[in-house]
Motif scaffolding. Structure first.
Motif, PDB file in Angstrom:
ATOM      1  N   VAL A 157       1.832   2.794  -5.289  1.00 61.40           N
ATOM      2  CA  VAL A 157       3.208   3.294  -5.201  1.00 61.40           C
ATOM      3  C   VAL A 157       3.244   4.786  -4.898  1.00 61.40           C
ATOM      4  N   LYS A 158       2.174   5.527  -5.197  1.00 62.94           N
ATOM      5  CA  LYS A 158       2.168   6.958  -4.915  1.00 62.94           C
ATOM      6  C   LYS A 158       2.374   7.234  -3.435  1.00 62.94           C
ATOM      7  N   TYR A 159       2.002   6.252  -2.590  1.00 66.06           N
ATOM      8  CA  TYR A 159       2.077   6.458  -1.139  1.00 66.06           C
ATOM      9  C   TYR A 159       3.262   5.735  -0.516  1.00 66.06           C
ATOM     10  N   ASP A 160       4.211   5.353  -1.336  1.00 63.71           N
ATOM     11  CA  ASP A 160       5.438   4.746  -0.820  1.00 63.71           C
ATOM     12  C   ASP A 160       6.086   5.640   0.236  1.00 63.71           C
ATOM     13  N   TRP A 161       6.021   6.940   0.037  1.00 65.68           N
ATOM     14  CA  TRP A 161       6.676   7.900   0.928  1.00 65.68           C
ATOM     15  C   TRP A 161       5.971   8.071   2.260  1.00 65.68           C
ATOM     16  N   LEU A 162       4.670   7.749   2.323  1.00 66.11           N
ATOM     17  CA  LEU A 162       3.880   8.121   3.498  1.00 66.11           C
ATOM     18  C   LEU A 162       4.275   7.327   4.739  1.00 66.11           C
ATOM     19  N   THR A 163       4.604   6.066   4.578  1.00 62.41           N
ATOM     20  CA  THR A 163       5.019   5.273   5.736  1.00 62.41           C
ATOM     21  C   THR A 163       6.255   5.882   6.374  1.00 62.41           C
ATOM     22  N   ALA A 164       7.242   6.223   5.556  1.00 67.29           N
ATOM     23  CA  ALA A 164       8.472   6.818   6.078  1.00 67.29           C
ATOM     24  C   ALA A 164       8.184   8.141   6.777  1.00 67.29           C
ATOM     25  N   LEU A 165       7.306   8.945   6.195  1.00 67.42           N
ATOM     26  CA  LEU A 165       6.959  10.225   6.815  1.00 67.42           C
ATOM     27  C   LEU A 165       6.332  10.016   8.186  1.00 67.42           C
ATOM     28  N   MET A 166       5.479   9.029   8.304  1.00 69.63           N
ATOM     29  CA  MET A 166       4.824   8.774   9.581  1.00 69.63           C
ATOM     30  C   MET A 166       5.802   8.246  10.620  1.00 69.63           C
ATOM     31  N   LEU A 167       6.776   7.485  10.179  1.00 72.59           N
ATOM     32  CA  LEU A 167       7.828   7.064  11.097  1.00 72.59           C
ATOM     33  C   LEU A 167       8.618   8.274  11.588  1.00 72.59           C
ATOM     34  N   ALA A 168       8.874   9.210  10.683  1.00 71.06           N
ATOM     35  CA  ALA A 168       9.681  10.381  11.030  1.00 71.06           C
ATOM     36  C   ALA A 168       8.938  11.349  11.946  1.00 71.06           C
ATOM     37  N   ARG A 169       7.616  11.357  11.881  1.00 78.33           N
ATOM     38  CA  ARG A 169       6.850  12.362  12.617  1.00 78.33           C
ATOM     39  C   ARG A 169       6.014  11.778  13.760  1.00 78.33           C
ATOM     40  N   THR A 195      -5.257   2.053   6.181  1.00 78.46           N
ATOM     41  CA  THR A 195      -5.283   2.377   4.752  1.00 78.46           C
ATOM     42  C   THR A 195      -4.005   1.929   4.061  1.00 78.46           C
ATOM     43  N   LEU A 196      -2.873   2.064   4.723  1.00 79.38           N
ATOM     44  CA  LEU A 196      -1.627   1.550   4.148  1.00 79.38           C
ATOM     45  C   LEU A 196      -1.694   0.035   3.989  1.00 79.38           C
ATOM     46  N   ALA A 197      -2.319  -0.654   4.938  1.00 81.50           N
ATOM     47  CA  ALA A 197      -2.494  -2.098   4.804  1.00 81.50           C
ATOM     48  C   ALA A 197      -3.392  -2.427   3.608  1.00 81.50           C
ATOM     49  N   PHE A 198      -4.418  -1.601   3.385  1.00 81.05           N
ATOM     50  CA  PHE A 198      -5.278  -1.759   2.217  1.00 81.05           C
ATOM     51  C   PHE A 198      -4.479  -1.562   0.934  1.00 81.05           C
ATOM     52  N   LEU A 199      -3.590  -0.574   0.934  1.00 79.53           N
ATOM     53  CA  LEU A 199      -2.746  -0.347  -0.243  1.00 79.53           C
ATOM     54  C   LEU A 199      -1.756  -1.485  -0.450  1.00 79.53           C
ATOM     55  N   ALA A 200      -1.314  -2.113   0.633  1.00 84.64           N
ATOM     56  CA  ALA A 200      -0.443  -3.280   0.491  1.00 84.64           C
ATOM     57  C   ALA A 200      -1.174  -4.401  -0.238  1.00 84.64           C
ATOM     58  N   GLU A 201      -2.477  -4.532   0.016  1.00 85.38           N
ATOM     59  CA  GLU A 201      -3.270  -5.521  -0.716  1.00 85.38           C
ATOM     60  C   GLU A 201      -3.376  -5.140  -2.183  1.00 85.38           C
ATOM     61  N   TRP A 202      -3.557  -3.867  -2.458  1.00 86.36           N
ATOM     62  CA  TRP A 202      -3.549  -3.416  -3.852  1.00 86.36           C
ATOM     63  C   TRP A 202      -2.224  -3.773  -4.525  1.00 86.36           C
ATOM     64  N   ALA A 203      -1.138  -3.498  -3.838  1.00 88.37           N
ATOM     65  CA  ALA A 203       0.176  -3.780  -4.415  1.00 88.37           C
ATOM     66  C   ALA A 203       0.331  -5.263  -4.706  1.00 88.37           C
ATOM     67  N   SER A 204      -0.150  -6.100  -3.803  1.00 90.80           N
ATOM     68  CA  SER A 204      -0.076  -7.540  -4.014  1.00 90.80           C
ATOM     69  C   SER A 204      -0.887  -7.964  -5.239  1.00 90.80           C
ATOM     70  N   LYS A 205      -2.082  -7.379  -5.385  1.00 91.60           N
ATOM     71  CA  LYS A 205      -2.904  -7.689  -6.553  1.00 91.60           C
ATOM     72  C   LYS A 205      -2.213  -7.241  -7.838  1.00 91.60           C
ATOM     73  N   ALA A 206      -1.550  -6.087  -7.791  1.00 88.33           N
ATOM     74  CA  ALA A 206      -0.838  -5.590  -8.971  1.00 88.33           C
ATOM     75  C   ALA A 206       0.284  -6.549  -9.368  1.00 88.33           C
ATOM     76  N   ARG A 207       1.009  -7.061  -8.384  1.00 89.35           N
ATOM     77  CA  ARG A 207       2.099  -8.000  -8.681  1.00 89.35           C
ATOM     78  C   ARG A 207       1.572  -9.282  -9.320  1.00 89.35           C
ATOM     79  N   GLU A 208       0.378  -9.704  -8.935  1.00 91.75           N
ATOM     80  CA  GLU A 208      -0.216 -10.906  -9.512  1.00 91.75           C
ATOM     81  C   GLU A 208      -0.777 -10.645 -10.905  1.00 91.75           C
ATOM     82  N   LEU A 209      -1.392  -9.485 -11.078  1.00 93.29           N
ATOM     83  CA  LEU A 209      -2.088  -9.188 -12.323  1.00 93.29           C
ATOM     84  C   LEU A 209      -1.151  -8.781 -13.450  1.00 93.29           C
TER      85      LEU A 209
END
Length: 225
Positions: A157-169, A195-209
């Protein structure tokens, strides 16, 4: 950890102050910019929008997990090694955090700022996690390592902002950390996209765990289907 100079709720404040471009997450044109379209993995839009919508849940999980004194800005530029010994620098944000949170910061930042190729991240993450647990055990810690695993994964979740920033720039010149030199925009978007895709996998694991460890399910559910 009640000293006034130690940080508290750092993750929530950090995420809450990085707001640039968030309106673009649901903007079709933003996702069709060439750098984004050509270098972000398929499905990343869905996963990052989902992470954004679940943000409050992730923050609450992180704030409820077992606590530790954390550096909270752990990344390769803040570590100096001399043989077998390493020293962590820049303790400006140090304070209360979730056990495992520093690892959840260090790993993605190693690729986001091009210290490590994204292709090596899964292997590197496994080795770093094992080393982190070994360090905990060597100090006498005997807790449930699943809580550490959850902290590492939920720290996406710390990198929730990064996708939006990359869209903006996506139309701007790409500079390295600190702005001293330009870097390849294609390289940056490819590596960060992976790396964001890797973090999406982390997020999915967190939702399961999380529900297995007594936390409520994420608003979007465990699988999102």
């Amino acid at each position: 950890m009640d000293r006034p100079w130690l940080s508290h709720r750092f993750l929530r404040e950090y995420v809450g102050t990085n707001l640039l471009g968030q309106e673009l997450l649901d903007d079709d044109e933003a996702w069709q910019q060439p750098l984004v379209r050509d270098h972000f993995p398929p499905g990343l839009r869905r996963d990052m929008v989902r992470l954004h919508h679940d943000r409050e849940w992730f923050l609450q999980v992180m704030e409820t997990l077992p606590r530790a004194f954390c550096h909270l800005d752990m990344w390769p530029a803040n570590v100096r090694s001399d043989g077998p010994d390493s020293v962590a620098l820049d303790w400006a944000f140090a304070g209360d955090g979730a056990l495992g949170e520093d690892l959840g910061n260090h790993l993605p930042d190693s690729v986001f700022d091009l210290f490590l190729p994204a292709a090596r991240l899964p292997e590197y993450a496994d080795r770093a996690y094992d080393a982190y647990l070994h360090g905990l055990r060597s100090t006498g810690w005997r807790g449930d390592e699943q809580f550490v695993r959850l902290a590492v994964c939920a720290s996406a979740v710390k990198y929730d902002w990064l996708t939006a920033l990359m869209l903006a720039r996506a139309s701007e010149e790409q500079l390295d950390y600190g702005g001293a030199r330009t870097v390849s925009a294609e390289l940056r978007y490819r590596e960060r996209g992976l790396t964001l895709a890797f973090l999406a996998e982390w997020a999915s694991k967190a939702r399961e765990l999380a529900p297995r460890l007594g936390f409520p399910a994420a608003p979007s559910g465990r699988t999102g289907t």
